[in-house]
Write a protein that holds these residues in place. Structure first.
Motif, PDB file in Angstrom:
ATOM      1  N   ALA A 405       0.830  -1.207   0.000  1.00  0.00           N
ATOM      2  CA  ALA A 405       0.000   0.000   0.000  1.00  0.00           C
ATOM      3  C   ALA A 405       0.868   1.261   0.000  1.00  0.00           C
ATOM      4  O   ALA A 405       0.596   2.217  -0.736  1.00  0.00           O
ATOM      5  CB  ALA A 405      -0.924  -0.014   1.217  1.00  0.00           C
ATOM      6  N   VAL A 406       1.935   1.246   0.820  1.00  0.00           N
ATOM      7  CA  VAL A 406       2.814   2.426   0.881  1.00  0.00           C
ATOM      8  C   VAL A 406       3.506   2.636  -0.472  1.00  0.00           C
ATOM      9  O   VAL A 406       3.610   3.764  -0.968  1.00  0.00           O
ATOM     10  CB  VAL A 406       3.852   2.282   2.017  1.00  0.00           C
ATOM     11  CG1 VAL A 406       4.820   3.456   2.024  1.00  0.00           C
ATOM     12  CG2 VAL A 406       3.149   2.180   3.364  1.00  0.00           C
ATOM     13  N   ILE A 407       3.960   1.526  -1.077  1.00  0.00           N
ATOM     14  CA  ILE A 407       4.611   1.625  -2.398  1.00  0.00           C
ATOM     15  C   ILE A 407       3.653   2.298  -3.374  1.00  0.00           C
ATOM     16  O   ILE A 407       4.018   3.232  -4.103  1.00  0.00           O
ATOM     17  CB  ILE A 407       5.021   0.222  -2.917  1.00  0.00           C
ATOM     18  CG1 ILE A 407       6.171  -0.342  -2.072  1.00  0.00           C
ATOM     19  CG2 ILE A 407       5.429   0.283  -4.384  1.00  0.00           C
ATOM     20  CD1 ILE A 407       6.551  -1.783  -2.409  1.00  0.00           C
ATOM     21  N   LYS A 408       2.403   1.844  -3.378  1.00  0.00           N
ATOM     22  CA  LYS A 408       1.424   2.382  -4.334  1.00  0.00           C
ATOM     23  C   LYS A 408       1.156   3.868  -4.092  1.00  0.00           C
ATOM     24  O   LYS A 408       0.976   4.632  -5.038  1.00  0.00           O
ATOM     25  CB  LYS A 408       0.122   1.579  -4.263  1.00  0.00           C
ATOM     26  CG  LYS A 408       0.237   0.224  -4.961  1.00  0.00           C
ATOM     27  CD  LYS A 408      -1.086  -0.521  -4.947  1.00  0.00           C
ATOM     28  CE  LYS A 408      -0.986  -1.779  -5.802  1.00  0.00           C
ATOM     29  NZ  LYS A 408      -2.211  -2.603  -5.701  1.00  0.00           N
ATOM     30  N   THR A 409       1.137   4.261  -2.819  1.00  0.00           N
ATOM     31  CA  THR A 409       0.900   5.678  -2.504  1.00  0.00           C
ATOM     32  C   THR A 409       1.997   6.553  -3.104  1.00  0.00           C
ATOM     33  O   THR A 409       1.721   7.573  -3.733  1.00  0.00           O
ATOM     34  CB  THR A 409       0.887   5.882  -0.973  1.00  0.00           C
ATOM     35  OG1 THR A 409       0.063   4.891  -0.396  1.00  0.00           O
ATOM     36  CG2 THR A 409       0.384   7.262  -0.606  1.00  0.00           C
ATOM     37  N   HIS A 410       3.240   6.127  -2.900  1.00  0.00           N
ATOM     38  CA  HIS A 410       4.350   6.932  -3.419  1.00  0.00           C
ATOM     39  C   HIS A 410       4.344   6.975  -4.940  1.00  0.00           C
ATOM     40  O   HIS A 410       4.592   8.013  -5.543  1.00  0.00           O
ATOM     41  CB  HIS A 410       5.689   6.376  -2.911  1.00  0.00           C
ATOM     42  CG  HIS A 410       6.007   6.775  -1.499  1.00  0.00           C
ATOM     43  ND1 HIS A 410       6.885   7.777  -1.193  1.00  0.00           N
ATOM     44  CD2 HIS A 410       5.522   6.316  -0.317  1.00  0.00           C
ATOM     45  CE1 HIS A 410       6.956   7.911   0.130  1.00  0.00           C
ATOM     46  NE2 HIS A 410       6.132   7.032   0.684  1.00  0.00           N
ATOM     47  N   LEU A 411       4.015   5.832  -5.569  1.00  0.00           N
ATOM     48  CA  LEU A 411       3.979   5.795  -7.030  1.00  0.00           C
ATOM     49  C   LEU A 411       2.875   6.701  -7.554  1.00  0.00           C
ATOM     50  O   LEU A 411       3.042   7.376  -8.569  1.00  0.00           O
ATOM     51  CB  LEU A 411       3.771   4.358  -7.522  1.00  0.00           C
ATOM     52  CG  LEU A 411       4.938   3.392  -7.284  1.00  0.00           C
ATOM     53  CD1 LEU A 411       4.555   1.976  -7.709  1.00  0.00           C
ATOM     54  CD2 LEU A 411       6.184   3.848  -8.034  1.00  0.00           C
ATOM     55  N   ALA A 412       1.740   6.727  -6.827  1.00  0.00           N
ATOM     56  CA  ALA A 412       0.608   7.544  -7.270  1.00  0.00           C
ATOM     57  C   ALA A 412       0.963   9.028  -7.261  1.00  0.00           C
ATOM     58  O   ALA A 412       0.415   9.815  -8.025  1.00  0.00           O
ATOM     59  CB  ALA A 412      -0.599   7.276  -6.379  1.00  0.00           C
ATOM     60  N   GLN A 413       1.912   9.395  -6.386  1.00  0.00           N
ATOM     61  CA  GLN A 413       2.336  10.801  -6.335  1.00  0.00           C
ATOM     62  C   GLN A 413       3.465  11.078  -7.315  1.00  0.00           C
ATOM     63  O   GLN A 413       4.141  12.099  -7.234  1.00  0.00           O
ATOM     64  CB  GLN A 413       2.791  11.148  -4.912  1.00  0.00           C
ATOM     65  CG  GLN A 413       1.633  11.200  -3.942  1.00  0.00           C
ATOM     66  CD  GLN A 413       2.103  11.249  -2.489  1.00  0.00           C
ATOM     67  OE1 GLN A 413       3.259  10.936  -2.198  1.00  0.00           O
ATOM     68  NE2 GLN A 413       1.200  11.628  -1.600  1.00  0.00           N
ATOM     69  N   ASP A 414       3.702  10.109  -8.228  1.00  0.00           N
ATOM     70  CA  ASP A 414       4.698  10.270  -9.283  1.00  0.00           C
ATOM     71  C   ASP A 414       6.132  10.307  -8.732  1.00  0.00           C
ATOM     72  O   ASP A 414       7.013  10.907  -9.333  1.00  0.00           O
ATOM     73  CB  ASP A 414       4.401  11.545 -10.093  1.00  0.00           C
ATOM     74  CG  ASP A 414       4.908  11.393 -11.521  1.00  0.00           C
ATOM     75  OD1 ASP A 414       5.019  10.239 -11.975  1.00  0.00           O
ATOM     76  OD2 ASP A 414       5.208  12.423 -12.145  1.00  0.00           O
ATOM     77  N   ASN A 415       6.335   9.654  -7.578  1.00  0.00           N
ATOM     78  CA  ASN A 415       7.679   9.581  -7.018  1.00  0.00           C
ATOM     79  C   ASN A 415       8.341   8.255  -7.377  1.00  0.00           C
ATOM     80  O   ASN A 415       7.691   7.360  -7.903  1.00  0.00           O
ATOM     81  CB  ASN A 415       7.618   9.737  -5.500  1.00  0.00           C
ATOM     82  CG  ASN A 415       7.256  11.158  -5.115  1.00  0.00           C
ATOM     83  OD1 ASN A 415       7.666  12.113  -5.768  1.00  0.00           O
ATOM     84  ND2 ASN A 415       6.452  11.285  -4.064  1.00  0.00           N
ATOM     85  N   GLN A 416       9.659   8.153  -7.085  1.00  0.00           N
ATOM     86  CA  GLN A 416      10.382   6.909  -7.341  1.00  0.00           C
ATOM     87  C   GLN A 416      10.466   6.056  -6.079  1.00  0.00           C
ATOM     88  O   GLN A 416      10.572   6.586  -4.972  1.00  0.00           O
ATOM     89  CB  GLN A 416      11.803   7.201  -7.835  1.00  0.00           C
ATOM     90  CG  GLN A 416      11.858   7.665  -9.284  1.00  0.00           C
ATOM     91  CD  GLN A 416      13.282   7.957  -9.718  1.00  0.00           C
ATOM     92  OE1 GLN A 416      13.996   8.667  -9.040  1.00  0.00           O
ATOM     93  NE2 GLN A 416      13.683   7.400 -10.857  1.00  0.00           N
ATOM     94  N   VAL A 417      10.438   4.736  -6.266  1.00  0.00           N
ATOM     95  CA  VAL A 417      10.488   3.794  -5.153  1.00  0.00           C
ATOM     96  C   VAL A 417      11.590   2.771  -5.418  1.00  0.00           C
ATOM     97  O   VAL A 417      11.744   2.299  -6.541  1.00  0.00           O
ATOM     98  CB  VAL A 417       9.130   3.067  -4.992  1.00  0.00           C
ATOM     99  CG1 VAL A 417       9.228   1.969  -3.931  1.00  0.00           C
ATOM    100  CG2 VAL A 417       8.026   4.058  -4.646  1.00  0.00           C
ATOM    101  N   LEU A 418      12.344   2.461  -4.357  1.00  0.00           N
ATOM    102  CA  LEU A 418      13.458   1.522  -4.470  1.00  0.00           C
ATOM    103  C   LEU A 418      13.173   0.334  -3.561  1.00  0.00           C
ATOM    104  O   LEU A 418      12.902   0.512  -2.388  1.00  0.00           O
ATOM    105  CB  LEU A 418      14.701   2.262  -3.981  1.00  0.00           C
ATOM    106  CG  LEU A 418      16.062   1.702  -4.214  1.00  0.00           C
ATOM    107  CD1 LEU A 418      16.317   1.563  -5.689  1.00  0.00           C
ATOM    108  CD2 LEU A 418      17.087   2.653  -3.614  1.00  0.00           C
ATOM    109  N   VAL A 419      13.206  -0.879  -4.110  1.00  0.00           N
ATOM    110  CA  VAL A 419      12.973  -2.071  -3.306  1.00  0.00           C
ATOM    111  C   VAL A 419      14.233  -2.918  -3.304  1.00  0.00           C
ATOM    112  O   VAL A 419      14.728  -3.323  -4.354  1.00  0.00           O
ATOM    113  CB  VAL A 419      11.775  -2.890  -3.850  1.00  0.00           C
ATOM    114  CG1 VAL A 419      11.566  -4.141  -3.008  1.00  0.00           C
ATOM    115  CG2 VAL A 419      10.515  -2.038  -3.874  1.00  0.00           C
ATOM    116  N   PHE A 420      14.762  -3.174  -2.098  1.00  0.00           N
ATOM    117  CA  PHE A 420      15.996  -3.941  -1.944  1.00  0.00           C
ATOM    118  C   PHE A 420      15.720  -5.358  -1.548  1.00  0.00           C
ATOM    119  O   PHE A 420      14.951  -5.620  -0.626  1.00  0.00           O
ATOM    120  CB  PHE A 420      16.833  -3.369  -0.803  1.00  0.00           C
ATOM    121  CG  PHE A 420      17.814  -2.404  -1.287  1.00  0.00           C
ATOM    122  CD1 PHE A 420      18.958  -2.840  -1.909  1.00  0.00           C
ATOM    123  CD2 PHE A 420      17.577  -1.060  -1.161  1.00  0.00           C
ATOM    124  CE1 PHE A 420      19.857  -1.938  -2.384  1.00  0.00           C
ATOM    125  CE2 PHE A 420      18.474  -0.163  -1.626  1.00  0.00           C
ATOM    126  CZ  PHE A 420      19.619  -0.592  -2.243  1.00  0.00           C
TER     127      PHE A 420
END
Length: 724
Positions: A405-420
């Motif tokens: 859910a948090v990943i989707k929120t950040h993506l919806a705001q057009d930001n970048q997400v990094l998953v390690f």
DNA sequence: AGCACGCCGACT
DNA sequence: GTCGGCGTGCTC
């Protein structure tokens, strides 16, 4: 008068062999010597009056170089490495010569074909027919320049080879060889950036000590402007007419760092990277040796670049484990660079946001000068850490509902997400749901990792690949299930959950082809890729323009791993990636999924920061008699028969009883069988470097005898990065 | 790294 | 019985 010359014949597992010679060659010069049935290349490392060898000596065939090929200070650096890392000189000297020179090529600067008018432009025009307009144009082109013009430049200006030949036949120009010095940046030099107070103090402190050895530990959080400090110090060093050596962990990962260096200075720069061919490498090496390039940037092996006017060494990201060579001669480029700086009597800067415990300890012991940069250039809002307790959560392909859910929120705001996730492939284990059979490697004690992309199961230790088993070979059931998570699996799951998002996967499988990494990074830097899934490869010095969320899926690895550096490296990784999250207008967020939400060190790292975390780790290292308070070496041995390895290790352990060191083992190596070889190891602990070196040196003479006829292969790893 | 020597399987 | 593959040891 004949004398005995000590010649280091490359790759012979020995320091040198004695030869006779009527002339006295310079130390560091290359020679051809008769060796067994052939002629081999060697380096002169000593001249003596007599020999200890009881066989008749052979005589040197040819002296190749009049001058030393390897300068004195690099020769003594190689001697130090030989003694400290317990390796024969013949394995170390090859590191200090480009391949062409190891094969005997003449020592010379790179030559290029150039052309110059031999007569005045006016008389040249007269010798040429009126209608040969292109030839007249070429004469004008050449007459505008005083120096010989490289053929490349002439061709680039739109002329061709036949025009050059025509003028050559008409005897109006001459062909010459000239030195190919890399072009100096033609574009306007980038102006220095304004610096804050801390940066100013750091620059001033270093600039005040350019004339002698001193080690500066430059600790700057991500975005605090470490690079600007390097740049402004380097300006002063260059102004003194001196050269600068900059070592970085992995050059392909630091394109923007390189860009800043090349844009800032009006001097020729050599960059050592893995895509250079042998000729380019020789050229760069020679230009540095002859003081034509003033700045050398490269990875670990660039440490051996000869630089006669060296005035400063910079080690960027000094904590990075890739400065330690893990095969062959296991030297640490940072530690060897400190020796080089000391011997040359010049300053050295170790830069990092998360210094190694070794460096922090050296600062605490007042061996290093600490310079801190705590202010970020961008006034980004504070980071928000969230620990996700996965003990009671349902994981879908390794990810909790909250995390998704948090990943989707950040993506919806057009930001970048990094998953390690520090595991490549789809899943680390293939399990039969019925009988519990697991797909194991035939050659190693390891499970095969499922790689769904290539429809294969792969051994990550020996490289064995085979097609995915369709049914269980044990009970014939067809219910084989992938267990655990890897980058492929997480990537596929997130791709299905976020279908409209542009994603990039970064791991060794994905970036193995040439330029693949560069292409991927370009998509990240431009902001085109929004969701990145990757291993540690992704953590190193990149620029993520819109990164606001970092997710760490397998932090527990750092807590459960028995290796003594695992926690330090986890702390460094978390701090490094967290520092990249957040923009001026958006706070950065870091999610850590763990089974140990109350782990005191994890909480200390988050609440008090890396330095406090490091202090705690140092205390536990002291209690456990581990580096940096104790000195370690691992002796690894392997053979197809276990008994032979055991006999060998017991014998050399016995050889060290007279020395004040603690020897633990023989114990099975963490991967006890690899590629059909049984692997065991000894751990040697000592309270000082000197006693460790003495014990190991003594042991080596015994080991040479103990291996004969046993097929046991072994090596020593001084200051190991891990005990596996 | 490279070369020679020796031990093994696969062939005439 | 011979060729030659590779595993192992040696080199002033």
């Amino acid at each position: 008068m004949t004398q005995v010359v000590q010649v280091c014949v490359l790759h012979t597992n020995r320091d040198y062999f004695d030869y006779t010679s009527t002339v006295e060659p310079s130390l560091g010069a290359r020679v051809w010597v008769p060796f067994r049935t052939t002629t081999r290349l060697g380096i002169v490392v000593g001249v003596q009056a007599s020999t200890h060898c009881n066989k008749p000596l052979k005589s040197i065939t040819t002296v190749i170089d009049d001058e030393p090929m390897i300068p004195k200070e690099l020769l003594s650096l190689c001697h130090w490495i030989s003694q400290y890392y317990q390796s024969p000189l013949s394995e170390i000297l090859p590191l200090a010569l480009p391949k062409k020179y190891r094969q005997g090529a003449a020592c010379q600067l790179p030559q290029i074909e150039s052309y110059q008018l031999t007569v005045s432009a006016g008389s040249a025009h007269q010798k040429i027919g009126v209608r040969a307009t292109r030839q007249h144009a070429l004469i004008d082109f050449l007459s505008n320049r005083l120096d010989p013009v490289p053929k490349k430049t002439i061709l680039q200006a739109g002329f061709n080879t036949s025009l050059l030949n025509a003028l050559h036949i008409a005897q109006v120009l001459k062909r010459c060889e000239s030195i190919d010095i890399p072009l100096i940046q033609e574009a306007p030099i980038e102006a220095p950036l304004p610096v804050n107070k801390e940066q100013g103090i750091a620059i001033q402190s270093i600039v005040e000590h350019l004339s002698s050895y001193r080690c500066f530990l430059l600790q700057g959080v991500t975005g605090s402007g470490k690079t600007e400090v390097y740049l402004q110090v380097i300006v002063h060093v260059l102004a003194l007419g001196r050269q600068v050596l900059i070592l970085v962990p992995e050059i392909g990962l630091t394109p923007q760092l390189l860009a800043r260096f090349t844009a800032r200075f009006h001097v020729p720069i050599a960059v050592f990277h893995s895509n250079l061919n042998d000729t380019q490498r020789q050229a760069a090496w020679q230009l540095a040796r002859d003081n034509h390039v003033k700045l050398v940037i490269g990875t670990r092996s660039a440490l051996f670049t000869p630089m006669p006017a060296l005035g400063l060494i910079v080690i960027d990201e000094e904590h990075d484990a890739s400065f330690k060579q893990m095969d062959g001669v296991r030297y640490h480029a940072r530690d060897a660079a400190l020796m080089r700086a000391h011997a040359t009597n010049i300053p050295i800067i170790l830069g990092s946001a998360t210094p190694s415990l070794e460096s922090i300890n050296n600062y605490l012991r007042q061996k290093y000068t600490l310079l801190r940069l705590t202010q970020k250039a961008l006034n980004s809002p504070p980071l928000y850490f969230e620990i996700i307790d996965i003990r009671t959560q349902v994981l879908t392909h390794g990810i909790t509902a909250r995390t998704l859910a948090v990943i989707k929120t950040h993506l919806a705001q057009d930001n970048q997400v990094l998953v390690f996730i520090n595991r490549r492939g789809f899943a680390p284990v293939m399990l039969c749901h019925h009988c519990g059979w697991m797909a194991d490697c035939r050659a190693c004690d390891s499970h095969l990792t499922l790689h769904k992309d290539s429809h294969q199961v792969v051994c990550h230790h020996c490289g064995l690949r085979q097609s995915v088993p369709k049914q269980c070979p044990n009970c014939q059931h067809r219910e084989l299930v992938p267990v655990g998570i890897g980058t492929q699996r997480v990537f596929n799951y997130l791709a299905s959950e976020c279908p409209k998002i542009t994603m990039v996967r970064i791991d060794r499988d994905e970036v193995s082809q040439k330029y693949a990494l560069e292409t991927h990074l370009a998509r990240i830097n431009s902001g085109e890729a929004q969701l990145m899934v990757g291993t540690q490869l992704l953590a190193k010095g990149h620029h993520f323009p819109r990164l606001t969320l970092v997710v760490v899926l397998d932090a527990d690895n750092g807590f459960y791993n028995q290796d003594f550096r695992a926690l330090e490296q986890l702390g460094q990784l978390l701090t490094q990636v967290a520092g990249r999250a957040g923009r001026a207008e958006f706070p950065g967020q870091v999610l850590i999924q763990t089974h140990l939400p109350h782990h005191p060190l994890l909480n200390q790292l988050i609440q008090e920061g890396y330095e406090a975390f490091a202090q705690t780790l140092l205390l536990s290292r002291r209690e456990a008699n581990l580096p940096p308070y104790y000195f370690l070496a691992v002796i690894r041995a392997q053979a197809t028969q276990v008994e032979r390895v055991l006999t060998f290790l017991h014998a050399i352990k016995e050889a060290m009883v007279t020395h004040p060191v603690t020897v633990l083992g023989p114990a099975p190596a963490p991967l006890a069988r690899k590629a059909h070889q049984h692997r065991l190891q000894l751990l040697v602990k000592a309270s000082s470097r000197i006693t460790l070196a003495a014990a190991l040196k003594h042991m080596r003479t015994h080991a040479a005898l103990a291996t004969i006829g046993t097929g046991v292969r072994w090596n020593i790893d001084v200051d190991p990065m891990d005990l596996s």
